[in-house]
Each structure stands twice: as C-alpha cells, then as structure tokens.
Design a protein around this motif. Structure first.
Motif, PDB file in Angstrom:
ATOM      1  N   SER A 107      28.567  -9.319  63.488  1.00  0.00           N
ATOM      2  CA  SER A 107      27.448  -8.040  63.037  1.00  0.00           C
ATOM      3  C   SER A 107      26.157  -9.350  62.340  1.00  0.00           C
ATOM      4  N   THR A 134      26.922 -10.398  59.321  1.00  0.00           N
ATOM      5  CA  THR A 134      27.150 -10.029  58.158  1.00  0.00           C
ATOM      6  C   THR A 134      27.753 -11.377  57.363  1.00  0.00           C
ATOM      7  N   THR A 171      16.355 -13.239  56.899  1.00  0.00           N
ATOM      8  CA  THR A 171      17.915 -13.660  56.609  1.00  0.00           C
ATOM      9  C   THR A 171      17.594 -12.367  54.932  1.00  0.00           C
ATOM     10  N   GLN A 188      22.713 -10.935  55.112  1.00  0.00           N
ATOM     11  CA  GLN A 188      22.615 -10.406  56.578  1.00  0.00           C
ATOM     12  C   GLN A 188      21.151 -11.286  57.661  1.00  0.00           C
TER      13      GLN A 188
END
Length: 404
Positions: free
Chosen positions: A261, A263, A322, A316
């Motif tokens: 993702s 992340t 960001t 993220q």
C-alpha cells in the motif's frame, strides 16, 4: 566554563535533554527521528548518509526553519514554588545530497544540534542556574559509496562551533562565564537492502572531546572567615578559563519495511553512551584568585548512565501527498544524585505528525510538529528536595525541498 561544557555535552547527542535538538529536518520532526533506514530525502546526508547511494540520480536540497518552544518548568518543595522562564527559538537547517559522481554520492548538512536556554529568576534556582544559554552550528560533510547492488557505506566529518553563557547569583557568590569552541568528530553509516521492501541500517556518531576556552568573572564573600581574611571578606577575580569533557558516542540500529500500500513502517533502537560523563572539571588561568579557585574550581560529580531510546515512524505515500507520524520513548541519563536546575531532565514520550506536498517534479513543501511530554520527577539529593514538573517541548518544522 564548567557549565558551558555541561550544556554542550547534554545537547550534542540524541537524548531526552531540554537543550537537545534531535530533529533537524522535516522528516525527522514528522517521524520522531525514525528516519534512519528508509531515509531518501536530502536529510539522509545527516541521518544516514549511506542511503544517498540508493537515491535517484539527482541533486536535492532541503531548507528548513524549526520553531522550538520550551514550557516554564515548575520546581516545588517545602520552601519554594518557582517556574523557569518560557523559551522560544527559531532554528534554521540545510541538507544537501549530490547526484552521482563516479559512483559516489556527497552530502552536506548545516544544522544546530543544540542551542537552547534555561533561565530562572528566583531563588534557589538562581544560585546555580540563573542563565544557561548555548548556540551551536554543526557542519557535517559526508561521502557514500556502494558495495554491490544492495550494500552502501558512508563516512563523514563533524565540526561543531559552540558559544555558551552561564550566570548564577546569590547573596555570597556569583559567576559570569562565556566561551566558545570548535571541536571535531566523525560519523559512519551502513545500509543494506536485501529486498525492495526491506531496509536495514546501522549508524554511529563518535565521541567528541569538547574543549572550551573563554573568560570567567567570579565573586565570593566569606561570611564565616573560613579562609582567614575575616568574616565578610570579599574575594573576586577575572581570568581565562578552560575545560575538556567528552560528548558520548551514539549508535542507531534501524529497520524499515514498505507494504504494498506504499506504507513504510520503521523502528529505530538508539544507544547513547553517557557513562563517559563521570564528572565536570575546569581550569582557570594564572590571574584567578586562590579563594575563588577553591570555591568554583572543585570537580562536580555527574555519574551519568548509558540510555536507550525507541523510535517508531510510519510514512504513507499518496499521489502528491506524503503523510507521516512518529512516536519516541526516551530515558534520562541523569541520576537522582546529581540532577540540578541547569537541566531538570526526566524520561519522556513524544508524538509527531507531518505532511509533504509535491508541487511539481522539482519542488516539495512540508510542515510537521512534535510534542514531547516529560514525566514529573521527584528529586532528593544534597542540593534539592522537591519535584520538577511541566517540562514539555513543542517543535514545529516548515521546509522546502528542491531537486535539480
């Protein structure tokens, strides 16, 4: 000079002291300095220069302005209920990473690793810490080289210029000291990327022996005729002063993992080797009065301990935005037996968040904040018998990043 060195060594390593500025960039503020293994911005030059090898082949620079606010620390005992003065500072920093130069990458960071102040206006604090002020600038050039496709190493030189002022006043004694210094050390970094998702890193900052030279004006009134000059005799002197003390070494071990993702989770274990700070001692020049030399020249035991810090960060990445957040749990190296008004330190927990926005392919801007909550600390030693509270810190960072 003794207390100037105290400020410097308290604040030149990453630790939970009120004089330290562990965050010198947008990402470090947003991530609670959990930006070691996965650092890929201009501040990699400072936090993990080995990672410069894995960055995109372009030059990148970050200019940062950091606000630091220190709360008014309260000290309460059976005989006193006093507050230190609130402190507000604006601290700039600059980080730069070069493009590829024959396989090498070069970095440069100009930061203020410390530079805060602790001021008291009431007794008994003014007897030992009426003012403690420190200004520092660190110049840290680095170079990184690849070892194959998955490993990189880096080395850097640290040059720190420092200025300090210390004042204390009581009915029978006072001191007014100032001095400066230029001191050198080095830093090393190792990065290993076994997969595209996993980042491992090891960084080390050397111990630095600080040497401060300056001037001191000392005054002492002997109310008990302890030195044979008569009750109430006054002794004063102005002379040069110098002191040498170690800045402990620092070790970071970090791991980061990026999920599908986009992340990224990072954990940093930090070790501060404060055991080298056993005592604080200084020397005066030939013009010093013998009595004031005895009164102000005795070594002060510190007996600090090594400390651990645990840093957690999450990043993220979205299309142009960001998002970042962080948490750090830190402990104080100062034992109960030697804590004082110059640094009412305690264990702490800090939380942080921040964001970075991509304006175009070359330009990013960002904003981040960190709030450090320090535990109340009961103190009982030969000088104090009370409790310090409300020793919190707010840091706000604004930055602009340019790629070229």
């Amino acid at each position: 000079m003794k207390n100037i060195i105290l400020l410097l060594i308290l604040s030149s390593s990453l630790f939970a002291g009120g004089y330290k500025i562990p965050e010198t960039s947008l990402n470090s503020v947003a991530l609670s300095a959990a930006n070691i293994a996965h650092s890929s911005s201009a501040d990699a030059a400072y936090y993990n220069p080995a990672n410069m090898v894995f960055m995109k082949n372009e030059a990148v620079m970050e200019a940062n302005l950091i606000y630091i606010g220190l709360s008014d620390v309260n000290y309460k005992s059976d005989t006193a209920d006093i507050d230190s003065k609130k402190e507000n500072f604006f601290v700039p920093s600059l980080h730069y990473v070069s493009g590829d130069v024959n396989g090498a990458r070069f970095g440069l960071s100009i930061v203020s690793p410390a530079g805060l102040s602790k001021r008291w206006s009431e007794a008994p604090a003014i007897y030992s810490a009426e003012e403690f002020t420190l200004k520092t600038v660190e110049l840290n050039p680095t170079v990184a080289l690849p070892i194959g496709d998955k490993v990189a190493v880096a080395v850097g030189i640290r040059a720190i210029y420092s200025e300090g002022v210390v004042k204390s006043t009581s009915a029978i004694a006072s001191r007014d000291m100032s001095g400066d210094s230029i001191d050198f050390g080095y830093n090393l970094a190792l990065s290993y990327k076994p997969t595209a998702e996993l980042d491992l890193a090891l960084t080390y900052r050397s111990k630095i022996d600080l040497s401060i030279d300056g001037d001191a004006t000392l005054f002492y009134r002997d109310m008990t005729n302890a030195f044979g000059g008569g009750a109430g005799a006054a002794y004063s002197s102005t002379s040069s002063a110098s002191v040498s003390a170690p800045v402990p070494a620092l070790l970071n071990v970090a791991v980061a993992y990026t999920l599908p993702s986009d992340t990224t989770l990072e954990f940093v274990y930090e070790k501060n080797f404060w055991h080298s700070y056993g005592e604080l001692d200084f020397n005066y020049g030939g013009d010093v009065n013998a009595v004031t030399n005895i009164v102000f020249g005795a070594p002060i035991a510190k007996s600090w301990k090594d400390t651990d810090a645990f840093r957690f960060g999450v990043t993220q990445k979205l299309e142009k935005l960001t998002l970042m957040g962080g948490l750090v749990i830190d402990e104080s190296p100062v034992p109960n037996s030697t804590i004082g008004f110059e640094l009412p330190d305690s264990d702490s927990m800090s939380v942080s968040f921040g964001t970075k926005y991509q304006i175009n392919e070359s330009l990013n801007i960002g904003l981040a904040a960190l709030y450090s909550m320090r535990e109340d600390r009961a103190v009982s030693n030969s000088s104090l018998n009370g409790e310090f509270s409300n020793s919190n810190v707010l840091i706000i960072s604004s930055a602009i990043e340019y790629k070229f």
